[in-house]
Design an enzyme around this catalytic site. Structure first.
Site, PDB file in Angstrom:
ATOM      1  N   PHE A 103       0.818  -1.213   0.000  1.00  0.00           N
ATOM      2  CA  PHE A 103       0.000   0.000   0.000  1.00  0.00           C
ATOM      3  C   PHE A 103       0.857   1.270   0.000  1.00  0.00           C
ATOM      4  O   PHE A 103       0.865   2.035  -0.975  1.00  0.00           O
ATOM      5  CB  PHE A 103      -0.937  -0.076   1.210  1.00  0.00           C
ATOM      6  CG  PHE A 103      -1.447   1.230   1.722  1.00  0.00           C
ATOM      7  CD1 PHE A 103      -1.968   2.191   0.862  1.00  0.00           C
ATOM      8  CD2 PHE A 103      -1.443   1.497   3.078  1.00  0.00           C
ATOM      9  CE1 PHE A 103      -2.446   3.396   1.351  1.00  0.00           C
ATOM     10  CE2 PHE A 103      -1.923   2.691   3.577  1.00  0.00           C
ATOM     11  CZ  PHE A 103      -2.425   3.645   2.720  1.00  0.00           C
ATOM     12  N   TYR A 120       5.380  -4.622  18.259  1.00  0.00           N
ATOM     13  CA  TYR A 120       5.560  -3.865  17.014  1.00  0.00           C
ATOM     14  C   TYR A 120       6.238  -2.533  17.284  1.00  0.00           C
ATOM     15  O   TYR A 120       7.213  -2.157  16.621  1.00  0.00           O
ATOM     16  CB  TYR A 120       4.204  -3.653  16.335  1.00  0.00           C
ATOM     17  CG  TYR A 120       4.244  -2.664  15.195  1.00  0.00           C
ATOM     18  CD1 TYR A 120       4.817  -3.006  13.974  1.00  0.00           C
ATOM     19  CD2 TYR A 120       3.719  -1.380  15.341  1.00  0.00           C
ATOM     20  CE1 TYR A 120       4.864  -2.084  12.928  1.00  0.00           C
ATOM     21  CE2 TYR A 120       3.760  -0.464  14.307  1.00  0.00           C
ATOM     22  CZ  TYR A 120       4.336  -0.821  13.103  1.00  0.00           C
ATOM     23  OH  TYR A 120       4.387   0.083  12.085  1.00  0.00           O
TER      24      TYR A 120
END
Length: 314
Positions: free
Chosen positions: A11, A141
Site C-alpha cells: 500500500f 511492534y
C-alpha cells in the site's frame, strides 16, 4: 538515481515508488508479495520477489547498488505482534539488519526508514506528541520499530550511513489491503461498500491520527532530498476517534448500518496523535489532504475494486 523500495508492492510502498518515478528516478521494488500486489506497481518499476530476511534480498542490494534504500517492508500488525512477538522481531529486526549490512557494504548513500509515530510513544503524556516524547511502546511492534531506529543510529555512528526515520501516524488510502495489512479504514471501507456490518473493538473512543498514503509517499521523497538526519513525525496532529471514523466512512459509502462493538484488543493504545511541525521545518513536509477528502478517495477506490475488473493502481 537508483532507489530500492522494500515493501514496494504494498500500500504505502507502491505510492513511494510512484513518487520517485514521477521525479525521474529508477525504482526497484523488493517485496515477498505476502500482502503486496504486483498490480499496485507502475510497469516501469522492476519487481524482485524476496523476503527481507533472505540472503537473496541482501544480494540484490549488493548487486544493484542503489543510492537510496526506502525501507517499508515490515510485520505491521500490532495485534499479531502481541500474539507472536518472535515473528515480529524476526521480520522487523533481523530483516532490517540484513538489509543494513548489505546497504553499508554496497555504498548506499541514504536509508529512509518507515518507523511509527503511533506505536513508538505508547500512551502519551501530551497531545500531539513531538519527537522528543518519551518512548514507551505497549506492543512488540512498537518495540521493534524503536529498535530499528537505534540500529540506524548505530550504522550512522559506525559507518557514516545517513538516515531519516519517518514516524508515521495511522496511514490510510487507496491500495490498502484490508486482509494483509493493518488498517481500520481499509477494513471498514471494503465492508461498507459490500453492504456488510462493521465491528469496532472496544468502546470506539480510542483516537488515532489518520494521514493519507500519497502524503506519506511525498514525505519519503522530501526526506531523500533533505540533508537532515534523524527522526521526523509524519501525521496531521488531529485526533479522530473510531466511532467518528466509522460515521465518516459510512456517510461517504452511503451506508446507514450501525457499527457493532466487541471487546477491546490487547496492545492497543487509547489515544495517539503526533506533531509534524519538525517535519515541516527540516523536510518541508506538511499534510495536504484532510480526512474527509482522503476517505472519499479511499471509498472510491474500494467501490472501483468491487465493480471489477479493476485497475489496482487507480
Amino acid at each position: 538515481m537508483k532507489v530500492l523500495v522494500t515493501g514496494g508492492a504494498g500500500f504505502i510502498g507502491s505510492h513511494v515508488c510512484d513518487e520517485f518515478l514521477r521525479n525521474g528516478h529508477e525504482v526497484i521494488a523488493l517485496d515477498n508479495l505476502s500482502s503486496g500486489k504486483k498490480e499496485n506497481l507502475d510497469p516501469r518499476v522492476r519487481l524482485a520477489v524476496h523476503d527481507i530476511r533472505s540472503p537473496e534480498a541482501a544480494e540484490l542490494i549488493r548487486t544493484e547498488k542503489p543510492q537510496v534504500l526506502c525501507h517499508l517492508a515490515a510485520q505491521m500488525d500490532v495485534r499479531r505482534s502481541v500474539e507472536d512477538p518472535g515473528f515480529d522481531a524476526d521480520v522487523n529486526i533481523r530483516g532490517m539488519t540484513n538489509l543494513l549490512e548489505a546497504a553499508r557494504q554496497s555504498g548506499v548513500k541514504k536509508v529512509i526508514f518507515s518507523s511509527t509515530g503511533g506505536a513508538i510513544y505508547g500512551e502519551q503524556d501530551y497531545f500531539p506528541a513531538r519527537e522528543d516524547h518519551p518512548q514507551r511502546p505497549v506492543s512488540p511492534y512498537g518495540v521493534s520499530k524503536a529498535a530499528g531506529e537505534l540500529y540506524l543510529g548505530y550504522y550512522r555512528a559506525q559507518y557514516g550511513l545517513p538516515y531519516v526515520a519517518l514516524r508515521y501516524a495511522n496511514v490510510y488510502g487507496p491500495r490498502q489491503n484490508p486482509h494483509g495489512e493493518a488498517g481500520v479504514v481499509a477494513i471498514f471501507s471494503q465492508r461498507v461498500i459490500a453492504g456488510q456490518g462493521c465491528t469496532i473493538f472496544g468502546e470506539g473512543k480510542q483516537t488515532r491520527d489518520f494521514v493519507f498514503g500519497p502524503d506519506v509517499a511525498r514525505a519519503n521523497y522530501l526526506a531523500f532530498q533533505s540533508d537532515y538526519v534523524g527522526a521526523a513525525n509524519i501525521g496531521t496532529g488531529v485526533e479522530t476517534d473510531i466511532n467518528r471514523l466509522y460515521e465518516l466512512i459510512a456517510q461517504a459509502g452511503g451506508s446507514s448500518l450501525k457499527a457493532a462493538h466487541a471487546p477491546g484488543k490487547p496492545g492497543e493504545q487509547l489515544r495517539s496523535c503526533i506533531d509534524a511541525a519538525h517535519a515541516k521545518k527540516v523536510l518541508g513536509w506538511e499534510p495536504s489532504v484532510q480526512l474527509a477528502e482522503g476517505l472519499r478517495h479511499t471509498i472510491q477506490f474500494f467501490r472501483d475494486q468491487a465493480a471489477g475488473p479493476v485497475r489496482a493502481r487507480g
